[in-house]
Design a protein around this motif. Structure first.
Motif, PDB file in Angstrom:
ATOM      1  N   LEU A 208       1.115  -1.100   0.105  1.00 30.20           N
ATOM      2  CA  LEU A 208      -0.095   0.064  -0.055  1.00 30.20           C
ATOM      3  C   LEU A 208       0.914   1.280  -0.188  1.00 30.20           C
ATOM      4  CD1 LEU A 208      -2.826  -1.120   2.309  1.00 30.20           C
ATOM      5  CD2 LEU A 208      -2.977  -0.948  -0.099  1.00 30.20           C
ATOM      6  N   LEU A 209       1.985   1.308   0.764  1.00 24.30           N
ATOM      7  CA  LEU A 209       2.999   2.375   0.598  1.00 24.30           C
ATOM      8  C   LEU A 209       3.512   2.667  -0.548  1.00 24.30           C
ATOM      9  CD1 LEU A 209       5.033   2.258   3.888  1.00 24.30           C
ATOM     10  CD2 LEU A 209       3.561   4.128   3.493  1.00 24.30           C
ATOM     11  N   ALA A 211       2.139   1.574  -3.499  1.00 24.77           N
ATOM     12  CA  ALA A 211       0.995   2.156  -4.281  1.00 24.77           C
ATOM     13  C   ALA A 211       0.597   3.496  -3.969  1.00 24.77           C
ATOM     14  CB  ALA A 211      -0.178   1.106  -4.092  1.00 24.77           C
ATOM     15  N   SER A 212       0.994   4.119  -2.904  1.00 25.33           N
ATOM     16  CA  SER A 212       0.645   5.238  -2.866  1.00 25.33           C
ATOM     17  C   SER A 212       1.927   6.385  -3.079  1.00 25.33           C
ATOM     18  CB  SER A 212       0.543   5.829  -1.234  1.00 25.33           C
ATOM     19  OG  SER A 212       1.642   5.608  -0.385  1.00 25.33           O
ATOM     20  N   GLY A 213       2.952   5.793  -3.596  1.00 22.61           N
ATOM     21  CA  GLY A 213       4.135   6.448  -3.828  1.00 22.61           C
ATOM     22  C   GLY A 213       5.153   6.809  -2.749  1.00 22.61           C
ATOM     23  N   ARG A 214       4.616   6.557  -1.615  1.00 24.69           N
ATOM     24  CA  ARG A 214       5.508   6.923  -0.398  1.00 24.69           C
ATOM     25  C   ARG A 214       6.470   5.773  -0.120  1.00 24.69           C
ATOM     26  NH1 ARG A 214       2.511   8.226   4.207  1.00 24.69           N
ATOM     27  NH2 ARG A 214       0.833   6.779   3.570  1.00 24.69           N
ATOM     28  N   GLY A 215       6.373   4.598  -0.681  1.00 23.51           N
ATOM     29  CA  GLY A 215       7.131   3.475  -0.171  1.00 23.51           C
ATOM     30  C   GLY A 215       8.663   3.504  -0.128  1.00 23.51           C
ATOM     31  N   THR A 218       9.548   6.217   2.742  1.00 25.09           N
ATOM     32  CA  THR A 218       8.891   5.938   4.102  1.00 25.09           C
ATOM     33  C   THR A 218       9.321   4.754   4.753  1.00 25.09           C
ATOM     34  OG1 THR A 218       7.002   7.287   3.369  1.00 25.09           O
ATOM     35  CG2 THR A 218       6.678   6.069   5.344  1.00 25.09           C
TER      36      THR A 218
END
Length: 238
Positions: A208-209, A211-215, A218
């Protein structure tokens, strides 16, 4: 477990969440700091005496954001306590489940905020769980303290190995004895499913991270997944 018992447990959880809010605020500080007692925005003394912080999650002096969002600690703790009650465990085993839920929710919120699991909570989580399971043995409740201790050792050793080869945080390793002991009280199958559930939930969180572009920028907090996986399995099989 009756609906009334679940509802009462949820109410108790909300109160415990309110009591845990100052702990989450105080310990949600990046390393090497270990504690804060003042508002990070205006410097107002918040923990000069034992008291709950506003459930609004705002400083009473400057209205700045303090730790967890409004009612998040209370609602999360209430849901965790309700889930434990719905599982139907009784006696000292139930007490151990509630104890891990209380410590685990606070630890999860700190981990999500600053990616650390402070000793001030991991040590009581482990010690309290083992003490309560010992009391369950003395009371003759079904389960095995020997298996719980062995599971705590196995899970901790596994997590320690992962910290050496895969960079898992030492806070996760320090929480592992509580997770392993509670799961091991029932069976080795619970140990397997509880730890696997934590890793699967962690994998889902990582996806999910990404997919959100923050992986990529973060760091994933694994503590919440450990707690959720362990409680889900132990509550289901108890």
């Amino acid at each position: 477990m009756s609906a009334l018992s679940v509802a009462l447990s949820a109410v108790v959880g909300v109160l415990v969440g309110a009591a845990a809010r100052p702990v989450v605020f105080a310990r949600s500080v990046p390393s090497p700091a270990s504690f804060r007692s003042r508002c990070p925005h205006c410097g107002h003394a918040l923990l000069d005496r034992p008291r709950p912080l506003p459930v609004s999650g705002r400083c009473p002096q400057c209205d700045g954001r303090l730790g967890p969002a409004a009612l998040s600690a209370e609602v999360t703790m209430g849901a965790a306590f309700a889930a434990v009650a719905a599982g139907g465990a009784a006696g000292w085993l139930a007490a151990a489940q509630y104890w891990l839920a209380a410590c685990g929710v606070a630890l999860a919120m700190i981990d999500l905020a600053v990616q650390r699991l402070p000793d001030v909570l991991t040590v009581p989580a482990c010690a309290g769980t083992l003490v309560l399971l010992t009391a369950a043995t003395v009371a003759g409740e079904p389960g095995s303290l020997g298996r719980a201790a062995a599971a705590a050792a196995v899970v901790t050793a596994s997590f320690l190995l992962l910290s050496l080869v895969a960079g898992m945080g030492l806070g996760d390793v320090k929480l592992a004895p509580a997770i392993g002991a509670l799961l091991g009280w029932t069976s080795w199958k619970s140990v397997l499913w509880g730890t696997v559930a934590g890793f699967l939930l962690g994998l889902l969180g990582a996806v999910l991270l990404l997919a959100s572009g923050r992986g990529r920028r973060t760091q994933l907090a694994f503590g919440p997944f450990m707690v959720i996986g362990a409680l889900a399995v132990t509550v289901t099989v108890s």
